[in-house]
Design a protein around this motif. Structure first.
Motif, PDB file in Angstrom:
ATOM      1  N   UNK A 240       0.854  -1.190   0.000  1.00 52.19           N
ATOM      2  CA  UNK A 240       0.000   0.000   0.000  1.00 52.19           C
ATOM      3  C   UNK A 240       0.888   1.237   0.000  1.00 52.19           C
ATOM      4  N   UNK A 241       0.411   2.305  -0.642  1.00 50.29           N
ATOM      5  CA  UNK A 241       1.224   3.519  -0.733  1.00 50.29           C
ATOM      6  C   UNK A 241       1.029   4.457   0.448  1.00 50.29           C
ATOM      7  N   UNK A 242       0.125   4.139   1.380  1.00 44.65           N
ATOM      8  CA  UNK A 242      -0.093   5.001   2.548  1.00 44.65           C
ATOM      9  C   UNK A 242      -0.237   4.157   3.801  1.00 44.65           C
ATOM     10  N   UNK A 243       0.254   4.706   4.942  1.00 41.54           N
ATOM     11  CA  UNK A 243       0.249   3.906   6.157  1.00 41.54           C
ATOM     12  C   UNK A 243      -1.112   3.821   6.836  1.00 41.54           C
ATOM     13  N   UNK A 244      -2.094   4.646   6.417  1.00 37.00           N
ATOM     14  CA  UNK A 244      -3.435   4.492   6.994  1.00 37.00           C
ATOM     15  C   UNK A 244      -4.133   3.258   6.442  1.00 37.00           C
ATOM     16  N   UNK A 245      -3.568   2.719   5.401  1.00 35.81           N
ATOM     17  CA  UNK A 245      -4.110   1.513   4.771  1.00 35.81           C
ATOM     18  C   UNK A 245      -3.010   0.462   4.740  1.00 35.81           C
ATOM     19  N   UNK A 246      -3.184  -0.616   5.478  1.00 37.54           N
ATOM     20  CA  UNK A 246      -2.200  -1.697   5.471  1.00 37.54           C
ATOM     21  C   UNK A 246      -2.805  -2.910   4.780  1.00 37.54           C
ATOM     22  N   UNK A 247      -1.954  -3.726   4.196  1.00 37.34           N
ATOM     23  CA  UNK A 247      -2.435  -4.866   3.416  1.00 37.34           C
ATOM     24  C   UNK A 247      -1.646  -6.111   3.765  1.00 37.34           C
ATOM     25  N   UNK A 248      -2.315  -7.230   3.660  1.00 36.98           N
ATOM     26  CA  UNK A 248      -1.684  -8.534   3.839  1.00 36.98           C
ATOM     27  C   UNK A 248      -2.313  -9.491   2.844  1.00 36.98           C
ATOM     28  N   UNK A 249      -1.707 -10.675   2.727  1.00 30.71           N
ATOM     29  CA  UNK A 249      -2.164 -11.643   1.732  1.00 30.71           C
ATOM     30  C   UNK A 249      -2.528 -12.948   2.415  1.00 30.71           C
ATOM     31  N   UNK A 250      -3.654 -13.497   2.026  1.00 28.69           N
ATOM     32  CA  UNK A 250      -4.058 -14.829   2.459  1.00 28.69           C
ATOM     33  C   UNK A 250      -4.485 -15.609   1.221  1.00 28.69           C
ATOM     34  N   UNK A 251      -3.587 -16.471   0.747  1.00 26.01           N
ATOM     35  CA  UNK A 251      -3.802 -17.206  -0.502  1.00 26.01           C
ATOM     36  C   UNK A 251      -4.112 -16.224  -1.627  1.00 26.01           C
ATOM     37  N   UNK A 252      -5.325 -16.295  -2.192  1.00 27.64           N
ATOM     38  CA  UNK A 252      -5.647 -15.430  -3.329  1.00 27.64           C
ATOM     39  C   UNK A 252      -6.390 -14.172  -2.904  1.00 27.64           C
ATOM     40  N   UNK A 253      -6.335 -13.824  -1.633  1.00 26.22           N
ATOM     41  CA  UNK A 253      -7.048 -12.647  -1.138  1.00 26.22           C
ATOM     42  C   UNK A 253      -6.070 -11.616  -0.585  1.00 26.22           C
ATOM     43  N   UNK A 254      -6.337 -10.345  -0.907  1.00 25.68           N
ATOM     44  CA  UNK A 254      -5.627  -9.230  -0.290  1.00 25.68           C
ATOM     45  C   UNK A 254      -6.526  -8.668   0.801  1.00 25.68           C
ATOM     46  N   UNK A 255      -6.043  -8.705   2.038  1.00 26.01           N
ATOM     47  CA  UNK A 255      -6.805  -8.181   3.161  1.00 26.01           C
ATOM     48  C   UNK A 255      -6.409  -6.718   3.352  1.00 26.01           C
ATOM     49  N   UNK A 256      -7.358  -5.826   3.156  1.00 26.71           N
ATOM     50  CA  UNK A 256      -7.123  -4.386   3.251  1.00 26.71           C
ATOM     51  C   UNK A 256      -7.659  -3.900   4.593  1.00 26.71           C
ATOM     52  N   UNK A 257      -6.764  -3.366   5.426  1.00 26.41           N
ATOM     53  CA  UNK A 257      -7.138  -2.872   6.750  1.00 26.41           C
ATOM     54  C   UNK A 257      -6.919  -1.365   6.790  1.00 26.41           C
ATOM     55  N   UNK A 258      -7.976  -0.610   7.146  1.00 28.81           N
ATOM     56  CA  UNK A 258      -7.881   0.848   7.161  1.00 28.81           C
ATOM     57  C   UNK A 258      -8.062   1.369   8.572  1.00 28.81           C
ATOM     58  N   UNK A 259      -7.361   2.463   8.866  1.00 28.68           N
ATOM     59  CA  UNK A 259      -7.577   3.196  10.103  1.00 28.68           C
ATOM     60  C   UNK A 259      -8.773   4.116   9.929  1.00 28.68           C
ATOM     61  N   UNK A 260      -9.341   4.565  11.040  1.00 26.61           N
ATOM     62  CA  UNK A 260     -10.467   5.503  10.968  1.00 26.61           C
ATOM     63  C   UNK A 260     -10.001   6.824  10.369  1.00 26.61           C
ATOM     64  N   UNK A 261     -10.830   7.396   9.540  1.00 31.58           N
ATOM     65  CA  UNK A 261     -10.539   8.686   8.919  1.00 31.58           C
ATOM     66  C   UNK A 261     -11.193   9.792   9.747  1.00 31.58           C
ATOM     67  N   UNK A 262     -10.379  10.555  10.483  1.00 34.42           N
ATOM     68  CA  UNK A 262     -10.902  11.631  11.305  1.00 34.42           C
ATOM     69  C   UNK A 262     -10.948  12.959  10.591  1.00 34.42           C
ATOM     70  N   UNK A 263     -10.672  12.952   9.291  1.00 29.84           N
ATOM     71  CA  UNK A 263     -10.620  14.192   8.526  1.00 29.84           C
ATOM     72  C   UNK A 263     -11.932  14.435   7.796  1.00 29.84           C
ATOM     73  N   UNK A 264     -12.127  15.675   7.393  1.00 26.76           N
ATOM     74  CA  UNK A 264     -13.301  16.003   6.585  1.00 26.76           C
ATOM     75  C   UNK A 264     -13.100  15.617   5.132  1.00 26.76           C
ATOM     76  N   UNK A 265     -11.902  15.223   4.797  1.00 29.13           N
ATOM     77  CA  UNK A 265     -11.567  14.962   3.408  1.00 29.13           C
ATOM     78  C   UNK A 265     -11.521  13.470   3.133  1.00 29.13           C
ATOM     79  N   UNK A 266     -12.228  12.996   2.103  1.00 25.02           N
ATOM     80  CA  UNK A 266     -12.046  11.600   1.697  1.00 25.02           C
ATOM     81  C   UNK A 266     -10.596  11.372   1.291  1.00 25.02           C
ATOM     82  N   UNK A 267     -10.145  10.153   1.398  1.00 22.64           N
ATOM     83  CA  UNK A 267      -8.764   9.876   1.018  1.00 22.64           C
ATOM     84  C   UNK A 267      -8.708   8.575   0.212  1.00 22.64           C
ATOM     85  N   UNK A 268      -7.669   8.462  -0.546  1.00 18.68           N
ATOM     86  CA  UNK A 268      -7.509   7.257  -1.354  1.00 18.68           C
ATOM     87  C   UNK A 268      -6.045   6.871  -1.400  1.00 18.68           C
TER      88      UNK A 268
END
Length: 471
Positions: free
Chosen positions: A234-262
Motif C-alpha cells: 500500500x502507498x499510505x500507512x493508513x491503509x495496510x495490506x496482507x495476503x491470504x492465498x488469493x485474497x488481499x486483506x485491506x485494513x484501514x484506520x479511521x478517517x478523522x478528517x473532513x476529506x475523503x482519502x484514497x
C-alpha cells in the motif's frame, strides 16, 4: 592388392582410418591409393553397411589414386553414435576398409518453454556429438534479452530471464539454436510474459471507520489458485495490506478528517508487479451540519471557493489553520488573519446584497443572511472553547438544542479595520451576512466570550465568512 593413404573431407582420423560423420545428411569425398596398379577392366567399388548410406562409383583419377563419394543420411539415433564400415572391393575381394562413426541425432530443449512472471535463468540441455558442434557459440539465442549463459560442451546452458517486471512488460520470445560445424542442428523456443492480474472488486470503497475488506486476486495465465509467495503493498500507512492465498486483506484506520482519502495497492507475484487498485475511504467528519433547517459549512472560507479543513477544537494555540481568510463585504478578495497587508481597498463596497459574482463560498453555498444567523443563534446553546488569549485563541461553539451531536465551531479570528489593520484577535469573532443594512453598513454576527448577537458594521471591514447551503 591393398590400399593406403585413405582420406576424406570432414572429420578424418588418419591414425585409426575413421570418418567421423556429421549428424546432418552430407556427401563426403573419399580418396585412396592402391599398393599396386589395378587392371583397367577390374571393377572397383565401395560398400557401406550403414542404413541409408550411398556410395558412388569409384573413379580412377591418376596412377594408383582413386576417389568416390559417400553420402550419409540424417542421423536418427539420439542415444548413441552409430558405427559402420566402408569396404573397398576389387572384384569380389576386399582390398581395404575404414570405419564410419556418425554423430548422434542432435536435440536441444529448455526446462521451461513458457515462463510466466519474473524468473531466474532457465536451464537448458542438448544432445550432440562433440565433433558435430561449432567450435564456439554452439548454442545461440535470437533475442539479446534472453542471452545464453553457462554454456558447456557436456550439454548444458542457461537462458537469461527478466527477474522482475510490471504490467508494461512486453512478451519476449527467442529461438534457441544448436549450431553445428556445418549449419544449424536443432532448435527450441522459449517465451516470457507478465502475470495477468484481475481484482474483484476492481477498486474498493470503504467507510470512514476502522475495519478491513477483502479483494480477490485471479489470473488468466498464472495457472494458480493460491498465489504462493504473493505480497501486497500500500502507498499510505493508513491503509495496510496482507495476503491470504488469493485474497488481499485491506485494513484501514479511521478517517478523522473532513476529506475523503484514497491510496493505491498493488500485488507482486513471481517478480511481477500488478497495476494498482484504488482504496477510497469516505470523510470521517461531514463538511456540513444541519441546524434549524439550514445546512451550514463546518469550516471557515479560505481562498475563494475553498474552506479550511480543520476545526478549532482539533488544534491548540492560535489555531491558525482553522481561521480561513478575511473578506470585505461583497468583495471576493481574501486577506490573511495575521500580519499587515498592502493595497487595502478603503472605499465603501457597492450593492444592496452580496452578489453571486463576488461569492467566496464553494459551489452550492452562499454567505448567510442576517435572518439565517439569527435562526442559528435561536436554535443553539452557545459555549466557549479555548482561553480567549493571545496564546490560546477562543472559539464559540453552537450546539443544536434538538440534537447535541450537531455543532458549529466559529473561531474568534478578529477583524481588519477600515484601513486594513488587524485587531481583536483571539477575543472577538465577526462573520458577514449577505444583507445590506444601509449604503455604508451590512449585517454581521458578533461574538465574544460572553455574548453573541447580530448587528451591523461598515462594509470596508475585513470579517470572516461562514457559508450556508444555497436554497
Amino acid at each position: 592388392y591393398g590400399i593406403s593413404n585413405i582420406s576424406a573431407n570432414g572429420v578424418w582420423d588418419a591414425a585409426s582410418n575413421t570418418l567421423k560423420a556429421y549428424s546432418k545428411e552430407q556427401e563426403y569425398a573419399i580418396t585412396f591409393e592402391t599398393d599396386t596398379a589395378l587392371p583397367e577392366d577390374m571393377e572397383i567399388k565401395a560398400v557401406c553397411d550403414l542404413e541409408g548410406a550411398n556410395s558412388s562409383a569409384v573413379t580412377h583419377t591418376s596412377g594408383n589414386n582413386y576417389t568416390f563419394a559417400l553420402t550419409l543420411p540424417d542421423s536418427d539415433n539420439s542415444d548413441e553414435e552409430v558405427t559402420g564400415r566402408v569396404n573397398i572391393m576389387a572384384g569380389e575381394v576386399t582390398i581395404g576398409s575404414f570405419k564410419v562413426i556418425q554423430a548422434k541425432k542432435p536435440i536441444i530443449s529448455v526446462s521451461q518453454s513458457a515462463v510466466i512472471g519474473g524468473s531466474e535463468a532457465v536451464s537448458g540441455s542438448f544432445v550432440a556429438s562433440a565433433w558435430d558442434l561449432a567450435k564456439t557459440d554452439f548454442v545461440t539465442s535470437s533475442n539479446t534479452d534472453m542471452a545464453i549463459g553457462n554454456l558447456s560442451e557436456s550439454g548444458t546452458f542457461t537462458v537469461a530471464m527478466a527477474a522482475e517486471m510490471d504490467q508494461s512488460f512486453a512478451k519476449k520470445s527467442a529461438t534457441i539454436t544448436l549450431v553445428g560445424a556445418t549449419g544449424d542442428l536443432a532448435t527450441c523456443e522459449i517465451t516470457q510474459e507478465k502475470v495477468l492480474f484481475n481484482f474483484d472488486p476492481a477498486s474498493l470503497s470503504v467507510d470512514y471507520v476502522a475495519g478491513n475488506e477483502s479483494v480477490t486476486v485471479s489470473s488468466s495465465n498464472a495457472n494458480t489458485a493460491d498465489f504462493p509467495g504473493m505480497t501486497a503493498t500500500s502507498s499510505d500507512d493508513w491503509c495496510t495490506v496482507s495476503v491470504s492465498k488469493a485474497s488481499v486483506i485491506v485494513t484501514v484506520k479511521a478517517n478523522g478528517s473532513i476529506t475523503p482519502r484514497s491510496t493505491s495497492v498493488y500485488v507482486t507475484y513471481k517478480g511481477c508487479k500488478s497495476d494498482a487498485f484504488t482504496v477510497t475511504q469516505t470523510a470521517g467528519v461531514p463538511e456540513t451540519v444541519t441546524i434549524g433547517g439550514l445546512e451550514w459549512m463546518r469550516y471557515n472560507v479560505d481562498t475563494p471557493g475553498t474552506t479550511v479543513k480543520t476545526l478549532p477544537s482539533e488544534v491548540t494555540g492560535t489555531r491558525l489553520v482553522s481561521h480561513g481568510k478575511l473578506y470585505q463585504w461583497n468583495r471576493k478578495v481574501a486577506w490573511n488573519t495575521t500580519g499587515s497587508v498592502s493595497n487595502w481597498d478603503a472605499t465603501v463596497p457597492s450593492g444592496s446584497y452580496w452578489e453571486a459574482a463576488n461569492n467566496p463560498c464553494p459551489s452550492g453555498f452562499v454567505v448567510p443572511t442576517n435572518t439565517q444567523w439569527e435562526t442559528l443563534i435561536n436554535s443553539c446553546n452557545t459555549t466557549n472553547g479555548g482561553e480567549w488569549s493571545s496564546s490560546d485563541y477562543g472559539y464559540k461553539v453552537f450546539t443544536d438544542k434538538t440534537n447535541s451531536d450537531n455543532k458549529l465551531e466559529l473561531p474568534a479570528v478578529g477583524s481588519r479595520s477600515l484601513v486594513g489593520s488587524l485587531g481583536e484577535v483571539a477575543a472577538i469573532g465577526r462573520y458577514w451576512s449577505s444583507v445590506n443594512c444601509n449604503t455604508s453598513t451590512a449585517y454581521r454576527i458578533y461574538f465574544d466570550n460572553s455574548s453573541v448577537n447580530v448587528s451591523n458594521s461598515n462594509k470596508q471591514y475585513g470579517f470572516s465568512v461562514r457559508c450556508v447551503r444555497q436554497k
